[in-house]
Design a protein around this motif. Sequence first.
Motif, PDB file in Angstrom:
ATOM      1  N   LEU A 171       0.835  -1.203   0.000  1.00 48.29           N
ATOM      2  CA  LEU A 171       0.000   0.000   0.000  1.00 48.29           C
ATOM      3  C   LEU A 171       0.869   1.253   0.000  1.00 48.29           C
ATOM      4  O   LEU A 171       0.560   2.235  -0.683  1.00 48.29           O
ATOM      5  CB  LEU A 171      -0.925  -0.008   1.217  1.00 48.29           C
ATOM      6  CG  LEU A 171      -1.885   1.176   1.354  1.00 48.29           C
ATOM      7  CD1 LEU A 171      -2.760   1.319   0.114  1.00 48.29           C
ATOM      8  CD2 LEU A 171      -2.744   1.027   2.605  1.00 48.29           C
ATOM      9  N   ALA A 172       1.975   1.229   0.776  1.00 48.38           N
ATOM     10  CA  ALA A 172       2.897   2.375   0.785  1.00 48.38           C
ATOM     11  C   ALA A 172       3.480   2.599  -0.608  1.00 48.38           C
ATOM     12  O   ALA A 172       3.585   3.743  -1.082  1.00 48.38           O
ATOM     13  CB  ALA A 172       4.018   2.136   1.797  1.00 48.38           C
ATOM     14  N   ARG A 173       3.868   1.489  -1.271  1.00 52.46           N
ATOM     15  CA  ARG A 173       4.397   1.613  -2.639  1.00 52.46           C
ATOM     16  C   ARG A 173       3.331   2.155  -3.581  1.00 52.46           C
ATOM     17  O   ARG A 173       3.603   3.015  -4.423  1.00 52.46           O
ATOM     18  CB  ARG A 173       4.900   0.255  -3.141  1.00 52.46           C
ATOM     19  CG  ARG A 173       6.188  -0.228  -2.517  1.00 52.46           C
ATOM     20  CD  ARG A 173       6.766  -1.403  -3.290  1.00 52.46           C
ATOM     21  NE  ARG A 173       5.906  -2.576  -3.216  1.00 52.46           N
ATOM     22  CZ  ARG A 173       6.009  -3.530  -2.289  1.00 52.46           C
ATOM     23  NH1 ARG A 173       6.944  -3.439  -1.355  1.00 52.46           N
ATOM     24  NH2 ARG A 173       5.192  -4.570  -2.299  1.00 52.46           N
ATOM     25  N   LEU A 174       2.120   1.638  -3.457  1.00 50.88           N
ATOM     26  CA  LEU A 174       1.033   2.052  -4.341  1.00 50.88           C
ATOM     27  C   LEU A 174       0.770   3.552  -4.220  1.00 50.88           C
ATOM     28  O   LEU A 174       0.565   4.241  -5.232  1.00 50.88           O
ATOM     29  CB  LEU A 174      -0.232   1.261  -4.002  1.00 50.88           C
ATOM     30  CG  LEU A 174      -1.387   1.357  -5.001  1.00 50.88           C
ATOM     31  CD1 LEU A 174      -0.949   0.890  -6.391  1.00 50.88           C
ATOM     32  CD2 LEU A 174      -2.580   0.540  -4.513  1.00 50.88           C
ATOM     33  N   LEU A 175       0.814   4.072  -2.997  1.00 47.55           N
ATOM     34  CA  LEU A 175       0.639   5.513  -2.805  1.00 47.55           C
ATOM     35  C   LEU A 175       1.745   6.288  -3.518  1.00 47.55           C
ATOM     36  O   LEU A 175       1.498   7.315  -4.154  1.00 47.55           O
ATOM     37  CB  LEU A 175       0.627   5.849  -1.311  1.00 47.55           C
ATOM     38  CG  LEU A 175      -0.594   5.377  -0.517  1.00 47.55           C
ATOM     39  CD1 LEU A 175      -0.366   5.551   0.977  1.00 47.55           C
ATOM     40  CD2 LEU A 175      -1.840   6.133  -0.949  1.00 47.55           C
ATOM     41  N   GLY A 176       2.986   5.803  -3.407  1.00 48.48           N
ATOM     42  CA  GLY A 176       4.104   6.465  -4.071  1.00 48.48           C
ATOM     43  C   GLY A 176       3.987   6.424  -5.584  1.00 48.48           C
ATOM     44  O   GLY A 176       4.205   7.423  -6.279  1.00 48.48           O
ATOM     45  N   PHE A 177       3.638   5.255  -6.119  1.00 42.72           N
ATOM     46  CA  PHE A 177       3.508   5.109  -7.576  1.00 42.72           C
ATOM     47  C   PHE A 177       2.390   6.001  -8.128  1.00 42.72           C
ATOM     48  O   PHE A 177       2.564   6.670  -9.157  1.00 42.72           O
ATOM     49  CB  PHE A 177       3.228   3.645  -7.938  1.00 42.72           C
ATOM     50  CG  PHE A 177       4.446   2.765  -7.923  1.00 42.72           C
ATOM     51  CD1 PHE A 177       5.593   3.113  -8.635  1.00 42.72           C
ATOM     52  CD2 PHE A 177       4.456   1.581  -7.202  1.00 42.72           C
ATOM     53  CE1 PHE A 177       6.715   2.307  -8.634  1.00 42.72           C
ATOM     54  CE2 PHE A 177       5.572   0.758  -7.188  1.00 42.72           C
ATOM     55  CZ  PHE A 177       6.706   1.127  -7.906  1.00 42.72           C
ATOM     56  N   VAL A 178       1.233   6.008  -7.465  1.00 36.95           N
ATOM     57  CA  VAL A 178       0.088   6.772  -7.976  1.00 36.95           C
ATOM     58  C   VAL A 178       0.355   8.274  -7.893  1.00 36.95           C
ATOM     59  O   VAL A 178      -0.025   9.035  -8.783  1.00 36.95           O
ATOM     60  CB  VAL A 178      -1.202   6.400  -7.218  1.00 36.95           C
ATOM     61  CG1 VAL A 178      -2.368   7.280  -7.673  1.00 36.95           C
ATOM     62  CG2 VAL A 178      -1.540   4.938  -7.443  1.00 36.95           C
ATOM     63  N   ILE A 179       1.024   8.735  -6.828  1.00 37.55           N
ATOM     64  CA  ILE A 179       1.358  10.158  -6.731  1.00 37.55           C
ATOM     65  C   ILE A 179       2.290  10.563  -7.867  1.00 37.55           C
ATOM     66  O   ILE A 179       2.152  11.642  -8.451  1.00 37.55           O
ATOM     67  CB  ILE A 179       1.995  10.476  -5.365  1.00 37.55           C
ATOM     68  CG1 ILE A 179       0.924  10.432  -4.264  1.00 37.55           C
ATOM     69  CG2 ILE A 179       2.676  11.846  -5.377  1.00 37.55           C
ATOM     70  CD1 ILE A 179       1.465  10.600  -2.869  1.00 37.55           C
ATOM     71  N   SER A 180       3.241   9.705  -8.199  1.00 33.17           N
ATOM     72  CA  SER A 180       4.238  10.069  -9.218  1.00 33.17           C
ATOM     73  C   SER A 180       3.665  10.009 -10.631  1.00 33.17           C
ATOM     74  O   SER A 180       3.677  11.003 -11.358  1.00 33.17           O
ATOM     75  CB  SER A 180       5.468   9.160  -9.101  1.00 33.17           C
ATOM     76  OG  SER A 180       5.104   7.809  -9.351  1.00 33.17           O
ATOM     77  N   ASP A 181       3.137   8.868 -11.046  1.00 31.00           N
ATOM     78  CA  ASP A 181       2.722   8.693 -12.447  1.00 31.00           C
ATOM     79  C   ASP A 181       1.322   8.105 -12.583  1.00 31.00           C
ATOM     80  O   ASP A 181       0.995   7.522 -13.615  1.00 31.00           O
ATOM     81  CB  ASP A 181       3.720   7.785 -13.187  1.00 31.00           C
ATOM     82  CG  ASP A 181       4.985   8.539 -13.580  1.00 31.00           C
ATOM     83  OD1 ASP A 181       4.872   9.738 -13.876  1.00 31.00           O
ATOM     84  OD2 ASP A 181       6.062   7.925 -13.570  1.00 31.00           O
ATOM     85  N   GLY A 182       0.510   8.235 -11.548  1.00 29.42           N
ATOM     86  CA  GLY A 182      -0.818   7.649 -11.595  1.00 29.42           C
ATOM     87  C   GLY A 182      -1.908   8.702 -11.556  1.00 29.42           C
ATOM     88  O   GLY A 182      -1.662   9.899 -11.446  1.00 29.42           O
ATOM     89  N   SER A 183      -3.159   8.251 -11.650  1.00 27.25           N
ATOM     90  CA  SER A 183      -4.307   9.156 -11.583  1.00 27.25           C
ATOM     91  C   SER A 183      -5.536   8.390 -11.137  1.00 27.25           C
ATOM     92  O   SER A 183      -5.644   7.179 -11.348  1.00 27.25           O
ATOM     93  CB  SER A 183      -4.566   9.804 -12.949  1.00 27.25           C
ATOM     94  OG  SER A 183      -4.921   8.823 -13.909  1.00 27.25           O
ATOM     95  N   ILE A 184      -6.453   9.105 -10.500  1.00 28.41           N
ATOM     96  CA  ILE A 184      -7.753   8.557 -10.119  1.00 28.41           C
ATOM     97  C   ILE A 184      -8.807   9.420 -10.798  1.00 28.41           C
ATOM     98  O   ILE A 184      -8.902  10.625 -10.526  1.00 28.41           O
ATOM     99  CB  ILE A 184      -7.963   8.571  -8.592  1.00 28.41           C
ATOM    100  CG1 ILE A 184      -6.880   7.753  -7.885  1.00 28.41           C
ATOM    101  CG2 ILE A 184      -9.344   8.035  -8.239  1.00 28.41           C
ATOM    102  CD1 ILE A 184      -6.940   7.835  -6.371  1.00 28.41           C
ATOM    103  N   ASN A 185      -9.573   8.834 -11.673  1.00 28.86           N
ATOM    104  CA  ASN A 185     -10.606   9.582 -12.393  1.00 28.86           C
ATOM    105  C   ASN A 185     -11.987   9.096 -11.973  1.00 28.86           C
ATOM    106  O   ASN A 185     -12.216   7.894 -11.779  1.00 28.86           O
ATOM    107  CB  ASN A 185     -10.436   9.406 -13.907  1.00 28.86           C
ATOM    108  CG  ASN A 185      -9.140  10.032 -14.395  1.00 28.86           C
ATOM    109  OD1 ASN A 185      -8.841  11.170 -14.072  1.00 28.86           O
ATOM    110  ND2 ASN A 185      -8.368   9.270 -15.158  1.00 28.86           N
ATOM    111  N   GLN A 186     -12.890  10.046 -11.849  1.00 32.69           N
ATOM    112  CA  GLN A 186     -14.256   9.755 -11.430  1.00 32.69           C
ATOM    113  C   GLN A 186     -15.224  10.350 -12.444  1.00 32.69           C
ATOM    114  O   GLN A 186     -15.098  11.521 -12.816  1.00 32.69           O
ATOM    115  CB  GLN A 186     -14.513  10.339 -10.037  1.00 32.69           C
ATOM    116  CG  GLN A 186     -15.882  10.029  -9.470  1.00 32.69           C
ATOM    117  CD  GLN A 186     -16.030  10.587  -8.058  1.00 32.69           C
ATOM    118  OE1 GLN A 186     -15.399  11.575  -7.694  1.00 32.69           O
ATOM    119  NE2 GLN A 186     -16.864   9.955  -7.251  1.00 32.69           N
TER     120      GLN A 186
END
Length: 759
Positions: A171-186
């Motif tokens: 989960l810690a890695r996932l937070l880091g990855f999404v902040i850097s090159d990820g996105s959450i779209n709604q």
Amino acid sequence: MSPSFEQILARESIFKDVSVLSPHYVPDVLPFREQQIEEIMGVVSSALRGRKPRNLFIYGKTGCVSGSTLVMTNEGYKEIKSIVGTEKVLTFNLKTRKYEWKNFKFLTFKNNDKLLKIVLDNGLELVVTKDHPLLLKDLTWAKADKLEKDDDVLLGFNFSNESKKQIPFGLARLLGFVISDGSINQKKKRTKDSKGYWYNSNRQRLRYTSNTVELLQLVQKDLTDLFPYKATIRREQLSRKTLQVEVISQKICDCLSFLGIPKGKKSYIVRVPKIIFECDEQTQIEFLKALFSGDGTVSKNTFMIEYYSNSKGLLQDIMLLLNQFGINSKIIHKKAKCNGKYFDSYRLYVTRVDNLTKFYNKIGFYHKEKQEKLKEMLENRYRLKRNYKSDLLSSKIIAIEETYEDTVYDLTVPGNHNFIANGIISHNTGKTCSVKSIMDNFNKSAKNASMVYLNCRIYNSRYRILQKLLKPFVPELEKAGFGLPFYYEKIIDIIGNNYQFVIVLDEIDMIKDLDELIYTLTRVNDEVKKGGVSIVGISNKLSFKDALDPRSKSSLYETEMVFPPYSSEQLRKILDGRTEMGFNKGTVESSAVNLAAAMTAQESGDARYALKLLFKAGEIAEQTGKKKITDNEVEAARKKVDFDIAAETISTLPENHQILLNAIANLSLNGSKYARLDNMEGFLFSGEVYEEYELVCKKIKKRARSVRWYHEYLNDLEMLGLITTKMSSKGMRGHTTLIKVGHEAKDILEIVGKNLGRN
């Protein structure tokens, strides 16, 4: 028709015993000060045993920080406004130069003044009140309003994280990855189901984009391990060149959003999640490793690790984590251009061999190519810059800006009296009444010692203090004409018979020749084998010792203690007790007591101010024929009490100080002769104030003092809170002092006019 004196005297008085409402009244028991009283007694009790006690300095409130300030606790970095009080805070021991964990008390205050945002060269920022001290590189404290550009401020650096909290590393890695090159779209919309019924659709999608397969596979694995959903790797639809991990799941997106990743466009507002700050070191390492694997770069051209972002806050958060690991970094601002438009962008970079080595050994990259580049760079370390050899990390101030928040916060930390705030070492915050209570008990028990109280607003010089000290022992001092050598010899004669003097100097910062007084008392102690003189200094100004001669400071051998201000609830309980003793039953409404307590807590937390409010409210009620003190009387009392405090302060000033204050107030009312500076409403130029001072002196037929003395008077007035000063920016009529009156100008003129015998 006006009432007669007989009618007025026939009214039943609200007051029962006015003496207990006096700030000078010392009750048998002082609530909420038990610990401080015990500590003071422990210091001064040496005199009862025939030994000279250490000098003791007692301080009150010493400045606050804004609510969003991150404070390093044993549960990680936390916003100061959300601290519970069960944690411990990280402090810096100036003597050992080591970090220590300490308990603390949490304080909050209503703010009515502008705050200062201190901006450092490395990119960190801290918003503080003007009286909040920061630690400089030379290990001296300086109040925020005395700081200047290029001052070197000391930072918290290379310390252990004591937090035991963990989240799954995935989960810690996932937070880091999404902040850097990820996105959450709604995507929310009204849509029809297969049977033709309308419903509210809430489609949420998580994407992580990268050209590096091993990163995509790691993100896919972490998602699969954490959530019961299938995450697929596919090519990005538009370019068809970039790969993506994608999963459509409201649960996953809501979970990551709850942990601090914004939905939609996040580049300007994203921060390091709160949960990461509060976790242990290994969890933070996993987060940073994933973060830098995404957006971080290793440049062989610049020999740096770099991270670009549009969010300055994100980079400041990353810097706090890196500093914790002993990795020094810096943030710089740049204007970036995209599609013909310019926008603000920021770059955090890590350079120099020691920092890069620590990053490689402690954090590193999941991106194999970046890890290999960093390894090669370190193998060719002869081309890298070396670190400056120092066990302390500091950063220069590049800007000081005014801002405002209506609530500010502080921590009272015993012992070291400091904490780490936004990565910067910051100082923390009923003194007189407590000391007087101890003094009464001390003098009852003393046989060959005495504890003497002196108010330094009245006894504000070495001569006056020594004269007052000796009067009970030397009757002939009632006659004038004795000089300092006489006083000096008399003190030696008295303490030479194994006598101990403990001198309580209330508002010690008001003594004009404090250096000379300390020198005299030090010489006295050096000349006797038994007996001695000790000082208990009381002040609200932490930095008053900074102005002392180094030899004076080295001779003090002092113990320091900080008295936290009373909270609103504590003040209410104190006022309840005094109300019961001082007023007749049923004459004070409970809401009036609550209001007086709340007003005082917001202003200063000083019980003396609260008592003055209640006493003045009682006077107003009697004068207007009221039978009860209500909120209205307390509101009306506030302005009168503030006026009385200002009048009391001004009346003790020498004549030239009052003339100068008159000149400042007069200019403030009638307007400046010169053009005002932008955003400097209410401030006056030092030059025009001196001209007005000379003019007032001429009108009342007094000789104006020189510019050197004029600046001494300004310093004295500022120390008393009667004026505020600041330096102008370079280029604004040169580099001059700007002056602003600290009270209502018309009130100042009224008080000074009476004192100088002028209307």
